[in-house]
Design a protein around this motif. Structure first.
Motif, short mmCIF file in Angstrom:
data_model
loop_
_atom_site.label_atom_id
_atom_site.label_comp_id
_atom_site.label_asym_id
_atom_site.label_seq_id
_atom_site.Cartn_x
_atom_site.Cartn_y
_atom_site.Cartn_z
N ALA A 1 0.84 -1.20 0.00
CA ALA A 1 0.00 0.00 0.00
C ALA A 1 0.87 1.24 0.00
O ALA A 1 2.02 1.22 0.45
CB ALA A 1 -0.90 0.00 1.24
N GLY A 2 0.29 2.31 -0.51
CA GLY A 2 1.01 3.58 -0.52
C GLY A 2 0.04 4.72 -0.40
O GLY A 2 -1.12 4.61 -0.77
N GLN A 3 0.54 5.82 0.18
CA GLN A 3 -0.29 7.02 0.24
C GLN A 3 0.08 7.88 -0.95
O GLN A 3 1.27 8.18 -1.18
CB GLN A 3 -0.03 7.79 1.54
N VAL A 4 -0.93 8.27 -1.72
CA VAL A 4 -0.67 9.04 -2.94
C VAL A 4 -0.20 10.45 -2.57
O VAL A 4 -0.90 11.17 -1.85
CB VAL A 4 -1.94 9.12 -3.80
N VAL A 5 0.98 10.81 -3.03
CA VAL A 5 1.45 12.17 -2.75
C VAL A 5 1.37 13.05 -3.99
O VAL A 5 1.39 14.26 -3.90
CB VAL A 5 2.88 12.19 -2.16
N LEU B 1 2.84 9.25 -7.83
CA LEU B 1 3.87 9.02 -6.80
C LEU B 1 3.22 8.65 -5.48
O LEU B 1 2.30 9.32 -5.03
CB LEU B 1 4.71 10.29 -6.61
N ASN B 2 3.73 7.59 -4.88
CA ASN B 2 3.19 7.14 -3.60
C ASN B 2 4.29 7.05 -2.55
O ASN B 2 5.44 6.80 -2.87
CB ASN B 2 2.57 5.73 -3.73
N ARG B 3 3.86 7.22 -1.31
CA ARG B 3 4.76 6.99 -0.18
C ARG B 3 4.38 5.64 0.40
O ARG B 3 3.23 5.43 0.77
CB ARG B 3 4.58 8.11 0.86
N GLN B 4 5.34 4.73 0.49
CA GLN B 4 5.00 3.38 0.91
C GLN B 4 4.53 3.34 2.36
O GLN B 4 5.11 3.97 3.23
CB GLN B 4 6.21 2.47 0.76
N LEU B 5 3.48 2.56 2.58
CA LEU B 5 2.98 2.36 3.94
C LEU B 5 3.19 0.90 4.30
O LEU B 5 3.02 0.01 3.47
CB LEU B 5 1.48 2.69 4.01
N GLY C 1 -8.46 18.08 7.99
CA GLY C 1 -9.73 18.81 7.96
C GLY C 1 -9.98 19.34 6.57
O GLY C 1 -9.05 19.81 5.91
N PHE C 2 -11.21 19.25 6.11
CA PHE C 2 -11.56 19.66 4.74
C PHE C 2 -10.54 19.08 3.75
O PHE C 2 -10.05 19.77 2.85
CB PHE C 2 -11.54 21.20 4.61
N GLY C 3 -10.20 17.83 3.93
CA GLY C 3 -9.17 17.26 3.08
C GLY C 3 -9.47 15.83 2.71
O GLY C 3 -10.55 15.30 2.98
N ARG C 4 -8.50 15.21 2.04
CA ARG C 4 -8.69 13.85 1.59
C ARG C 4 -7.43 13.04 1.85
O ARG C 4 -6.33 13.56 1.92
CB ARG C 4 -8.94 13.82 0.07
#
Lengths: 681, 589
Positions: free
Chosen positions: B525-529, B535-539, B554-557
């Protein structure tokens, strides 16, 4: 394999013999919570007149924490819980088992010497001693369980790694040697490498020296929960000696969720609170606050000095832009009369000026503490225990000792009893010392030869471009002679060790190799780890630095028992030393009462007064129906008395019928009450 | 008609008539609460019980502990269980009346609960709040002093603490000398005595007001302080009243002992009331927002309570500013302020504990403003000497206005005029002043407005807690039995699912995303940056789950890319401790 702690029979017999004769002694083994409880019960049942078990509370794990109250109560005498008392605590860190033994040894000495030793008898007739030998029973599981591992935390389950599971990944005894040591693993990201001088010890690579790390170091164990971390959520708990409110470290899980969160800490604080007669705390812990007076709080430059707000400054006759000590401001405030009859105290001024908590030992309390320190150092020197004074550890953040001084407000002395001794510095027989140089002539010096002179320069840390040749030239030309050199050597600070620097743990290893061969340090031995691959298991045995082998414990416990008993005899007191009645005519009399402190410690500390936990001494005049007060107040107060017989007087003028009597009652929670009756005549 | 029949009809008519005038008889769910008076503990208990009985599906009443004198500390928990269990929704906590004399917080809290229950199913807002959040409402956490203030003699400022005996003057005895209601009017007012050496004189325009004389001017009165006698004969009057500590200095963050913070007690959470509240809050780790009601001054407070703590992290400050500034609009004349900067230093306060130890966004409203209608001059801050007289004039005119308010608006109810009294020590004196309900608590005709506006602020804050949605799940089939699943979790409110302080100081567990299904395995899994560049940051992935250490802003995704092996039905769960629990089913084929 012979377990550490097994004692030869001869020593056991000696120990038993010592107990019977009343001398302080070490039982020979480190006792578990059950054994400690049994020992206290047996002391109490053997000496019911002077020893009683009083409850303090329960550990998180449900173990009873108690104190032994030692006090002799004469018929009609003061209640021991209202007489001046000392509190002796031990092992709040859970791994300082020698402290527990010392506390038990002192208990035995006191109860067995009552009626036999004059000083002890007088002490117990007039004062009370509460001894709590085991303040953190949960953590002692680390010593008594197998595998053995150093542990300071209580039994509270804590999700250390916040993975919604509690205590799921603790250390494991992979090599089945009954101890938790360490693992070293070759790893490209490793920062550690074996110390070049002592390869059993690991040090962090210093890139400035061209060193590259080879190993990662872990505590011995598996990744029990498979999350990639090792032993990150072990059993327990909160470290009790971090859980007290002075300079508490917020955000550190080991310190608890908030100050005084743990049942053991609450119980101890409430015990001290309820027993307001406690005037001195002695503690056995790894902190040696007798030798090391360093505090943890930020030593703000202006911590004890402050500027006074403009309006108040002009009223007091002080400069608004200047900094004054707390005492100076208090004196000015009282001299100005702004209190309107009420005494202005340090705590009022400190609070008004927003000075926050005290972080340094109060200057007024230092002489007493330094006097105890000096006496203790002399005792240590004479005993030649080899205790490494320079390594004495000071208080930590949130420590019980710090709480006792800064918030509870009494003098507190904590002893660690033992630490790994430093090897004596061996001087080479022909080493050049300043002493030797003083007696030399220039010719004798030159005759030493260039090599020896070069070695001397190197040892003294001379800069590299100043070599032996230059020095020889200077001596020959008469620019410098050995006496001058000796003076300079003595004046200069010892240079820090250069490349020959020893690993900080080298001295521990040296000692362990001699005192506990093969058992103090487990040699690195290969092991096939299920997830880390080829590892080596080894390292210092748990408790090595904290608990001495039983034969070394004996001597230090005996010494400290004697020292503690001598400190107990210094407890403060309150006496009405003298009363005077002077008739002034027309049934009016002048009454004077002289209050004195026969003890050595002052009746309160300056910090206690600042923290408002030290009460003033109140002196009440109880008049009968045929008497009236002419001058003076019915309740006078004296802030405190210094030690060694300092005396202050209180005066009243009373109108009353000749031959009638009045009662003067003086008292304060820490010193109990005392009274005197005077007859008007 | 037969007699029996006549009676039956008659009885039926009576019941019907009764129904018209007393709906409660026909419809037992109906609860009518009025906010034109203060509730003592007994009436509050009755009202809470009535609510819990009338709305059994939405409301649960629980005693979270007993006060020192044995009164229940009530918590009303509100949630619609049909949309999920309470512990899996962002929680909102309210308590009032920690200071015994600051009673109106209980009415506001009761009003908020009442409002939600009454309007559930009727307004979208109330319905949505109970469907999506869990509410924990503790109207009074100091019932002993509440009842004392209401029923016994007291003054606007007391009793502030609880009633555990406390030796204020350190004379070895506790609570032996408090104020006394010498004139028996139910309030502790002030004592004055005519004296030519006095420093006070009557105001030229209103002799009831005492003003200080100028230097050299001849005075007429001495002010002797609050009504009382020297009960313990120690030469001091009213030096040791009931209680004397401050429970809002007893919380375990940045706590300081008594000599630094007066009233803090011997150690944190030493009193039964603070213990009970602590235990309750710790038992509900889903609480994400909170309110502690106090009086007075018209302020919406946030921490930090003391300068040594430093300012809050910027991301959290933004949340506070967003909600606090809106609060200023919901409650006109209230100011959104920071405690240590704009008020004074508070060590060991509830706000600091809730935020800095537990990561809960907490406000504390100081309810109600001065009685006088016009804005008063700012009395704090250093004043130059020349301005002093100007200040005095403004101050005095404010007091004239205050007396006019007492005379013509309150019609004398809360003013006790100076009356003679024979004092055992001082001789002939006069007793008079503002009575206990005349300051700090609102006049009854204003109470409902205080309740509604402050409740509306609380509900606004509750609405602004994180609101997460698994907004999008895109499944793409790859080779070798792998699927690429892009998940977007969106937060449509200002509060992040984890406060910045919780992330920074690891105050609680992070958010967790997990995958379940018979034949599925989360491989990576990765967090999309950067979604344009992919580009993802590996989790780190472990047992079909991953931790989202930073939560959803807040007010984000939060955009995640998952690599899943297997197929068939699967469920994605996003489990946030304080942000809610969301699930989505997917099919991998």
């Amino acid at each position: 394999m012979k377990r550490r702690g097994q004692v030869p029979v001869g020593l056991m017999m000696l120990a038993t013999f010592s107990v019977v004769t009343g001398a302080a002694s070490f039982s020979g083994k480190y006792r578990s919570p059950d054994e400690v409880a049994a020992a206290l019960r047996s002391l109490a049942s053997a000496h019911p007149q002077i020893a009683k078990i009083v409850p303090i509370g329960k550990s998180y794990g449900g173990v009873e924490i108690v104190a032994l109250r030692i006090a002799a109560q004469k018929k009609g005498g003061a209640d021991p819980d209202l007489r001046t008392a000392a509190f002796i605590g031990a092992n709040i860190e859970g791994l300082h088992l020698i402290g527990t033994e010392a506390a038990l040894a002192i208990s035995e000495k006191l109860v067995n010497s009552y009626g036999k030793d004059k000083d002890v008898t007088e002490l117990l007739d007039t004062r009370t001693v509460y001894i709590a030998p085991l303040l953190n029973p949960d953590a002692t599981r680390g010593y008594f369980s197998r595998p053995q591992q150093e542990r300071r935390s209580n039994a509270r389950p804590v999700d250390d790694d916040l993975d919604m599971r509690v205590d799921e990944d603790g250390p494991d005894d992979l090599n089945q040697d009954g101890m938790i040591t360490q693992m070293r693993v070759k790893d490209p990201e490793g920062k550690w490498l074996p110390d070049p001088k002592e390869p059993r010890l690991m040090k962090i690579a210093d890139p400035q020296k061209g060193e590259k790390g080879l190993y990662k170091i872990y505590t011995e164990g598996l990744d029990n929960d498979g999350d990639g971390e090792y032993n990150e959520d072990p059993e327990g708990g909160v470290e009790l000696n971090r859980n007290f409110p002075h300079d508490y470290e917020y955000g550190l899980k080991a310190a608890g969720l908030y100050p005084v969160s743990e049942p053991e800490a609450i119980a101890l604080v409430e015990f001290l609170d309820r027993h307001r007669n406690i005037a001195l705390v002695l503690n056995f812990s790894t902190e040696n606050t007798v030798l090391n007076l360093q505090q943890t709080g930020q030593a703000k430059a202006a911590a004890d000095r402050a500027k006074v707000p403009r309006m108040m400054a002009t009223f007091l006759g002080l400069e608004p832009d200047q900094e004054y000590t707390l005492k100076e401001i208090v004196d000015a405030a009282n001299a100005s009369g702004m209190g309107g009859g009420m005494e202005i105290t340090e705590d009022m001024v400190a609070m008004f000026l927003g000075m926050g908590p005290a972080v340094q030992i109060d200057k007024q309390d230092m002489p007493v503490i330094e006097a105890v320190q000096k006496e203790y150092k002399d005792v240590l020197k004479e005993a030649k225990l080899g205790y490494p004074e320079k390594r004495a550890k000071g208080v930590g953040k949130g420590s019980f000792n710090a709480y006792c001084y800064f918030q509870y407000g009494v003098p507190v002395f904590s002893f660690d009893l033992w630490a790994v001794p430093e090897p004596a510095k061996e001087q080479a027989k022909d080493a050049l010392t300043a002493e030797k140089l003083k007696t030399m002539s220039s010719e004798e010096f030159l005759a030493l030869g260039e090599d020896k002179i070069a070695a001397l320069l190197k040892e003294q840390g001379a800069p590299p471009n100043f070599n032996a040749e230059m020095l020889i030239k200077m001596v020959k030309s008469g620019q410098v002679d050995p006496q001058k050199m000796a003076e300079m050597m003595e004046k200069m600070p010892r240079p820090p060790a250069g490349d020959g620097e020893e690993h900080p743990d080298a001295y521990v290893l040296k000692w362990a190799d001699v005192a506990l061969p093969k058992k103090g340090f487990v040699n690195w031995t290969p092991f096939r780890h299920p997830t880390l691959g080829d590892v080596e298991i080894g390292g210092f045995a748990p408790y090595l630095r904290i608990i001495p082998p039983p034969d070394e414990a004996e001597k230090t416990i005996a010494l400290h028992t004697d020292f503690v008993v001598s400190l107990l005899q210094k407890l403060p007191g309150l006496e009405i030393r003298k009363t005077e009645v002077r008739p002034l005519g027309s049934d009016v009399y002048q009454l004077t009462a002289y209050l004195t402190n026969p003890g050595w410690f002052p009746t309160s500390t300056a910090q206690g007064r600042r923290a408002r936990t030290a009460w003033p001494i109140t002196v009440r005049l109880k008049l009968g129906s045929e008497q009236t007060l002419f001058s003076g107040r019915p309740v006078e107060s004296i802030p405190y008395l210094e030690g060694s017989g300092e005396t202050k007087k209180v005066e009243w003028t009373v109108k009353g019928k000749k031959g009638t009597s009045v009662v003067i009652i003086a008292g304060t929670p820490r010193l109990g009450t005392t009274s005197a009756t005077v007859v008007l005549e | 008609m037969r007699a029996q029949r006549k009676i039956e009809i008659y009885l039926l008519a009576v019941f019907l008539l009764a129904g018209i005038f007393h709906p409660g008889i026909l419809c037992p769910e109906e609860v009518r609460l009025s906010f034109d008076h203060f509730y003592d503990h007994a009436e509050l208990t009755q009202a809470l019980r009535a609510l819990a009985t009338a709305y059994p599906k939405l409301a649960t009443l629980q005693s979270i502990g007993k006060s020192y004198a044995g009164r229940d500390i009530w918590a009303l928990c509100l949630n619609n269980p049909q949309t999920g269990p309470a512990e899996r929704k962002p929680g909102y906590y309210v308590d009032g009346n920690i200071h015994g004399n600051e009673i109106q917080g209980a009415e506001v809290a009761l009003y908020a609960a009442y409002y939600l229950l009454k309007n559930y199913g009727k307004t979208d807002f109330a319905t949505r709040l109970l469907d999506e959040r869990a509410f924990y409402i503790v109207p009074t956490m100091n019932p002993d002093s509440r009842d004392w203030y209401i029923h016994k003699a007291s003054d606007p400022d007391s009793p502030r603490s609880g009633i555990v005996p406390y030796d204020d003057d350190r004379d070895g005895v506790a609570d032996e000398d408090g104020p006394d209601d010498l004139d028996g009017d139910g309030s502790f007012t002030m004592m004055r005595k005519k004296d030519p050496h006095g420093m006070y004189k009557p105001h030229p325009d209103d002799p009831r007001i005492m003003v200080r004389v100028k230097p050299g001017e001849k005075g007429e009165y001495i002010l002797l302080g609050e009504e009382g006698i020297d009960n313990d004969g120690d030469g001091l009057i009213n030096e040791d009243g009931p209680g004397g500590y401050d429970m809002n200095r007893n919380y375990g963050f940045n706590w300081q002992p008594d000599y630094v913070q007066r009233g803090a007690g011997p150690y944190p959470f030493c009193w039964p009331e603070t213990k009970a509240v602590r235990d309750f809050i710790l038992a509900h780790p889903n609480i994400a927002g909170a309110q502690n009601f106090h009086n007075f001054g018209g302020m919406i407070l946030r921490g930090p309570g003391a300068k040594n703590l430093g300012e809050y992290l910027p991301a959290d400050r933004k949340v506070y500013d967003f909600v606090g500034k809106r609060g200023e609009k919901i409650i006109p004349r209230y100011r959104y302020v920071t405690i240590y900067k704009d008020m004074y230093t508070v060590y060991g306060g509830s706000i600091d504990f809730l935020y800095s130890t537990l990561g809960i966004f907490t406000f504390s409203n100081e309810l109600d403003l001065d009685a006088v209608e016009q804005p008063r001059p700012e009395r704090r801050g250093a004043q130059e000497e020349e301005d002093e007289e100007g200040q005095m004039m403004m101050f005095q005119s404010g007091r004239i206005e205050e007396m006019a308010y007492h005379d013509h608006v309150l019609m004398g109810e809360q003013w006790s005029d100076w009356k003679p009294y024979a004092h055992p020590l001082y001789g002939d004196i006069e007793i008079g002043g503002v009575k206990k309900f005349g300051q700090r608590v609102p006049p009854l005709f204003r109470l409902a407005e205080t309740c509604h506006r402050n409740a509306a602020f609380c509900l606004y804050h509750a609405d602004q807690l994180a609101r997460l949605e698994i907004e999008k799940v895109d499944v793409a089939k790859l080779k070798d039995g792998l699927f690429q699943v892009d998940v977007v979790i969106a937060n449509s409110r200002v509060t992040p699912s984890m406060s910045a302080v919780a992330v920074q100081k690891k105050l609680h567990r992070p958010d967790r995303l997990s995958l379940s299904g018979e034949r599925v395995e989360l491989v990576a899994a990765g967090q999309v940056v950067d979604r344009f560049r992919g580009l993802n940051r590996q989790l780190k992935v472990h047992e079909n789950a991953l931790w989202v250490e930073g939560g959803v802003p807040g007010f984000g995704r939060l955009e995640l890319r998952l690599l899943i092996r297997g197929g068939g039905q699967a469920e994605i769960v996003y489990d946030s401790l304080k942000g809610g629990y969301k699930t989505k089913s997917i099919v991998l084929q």
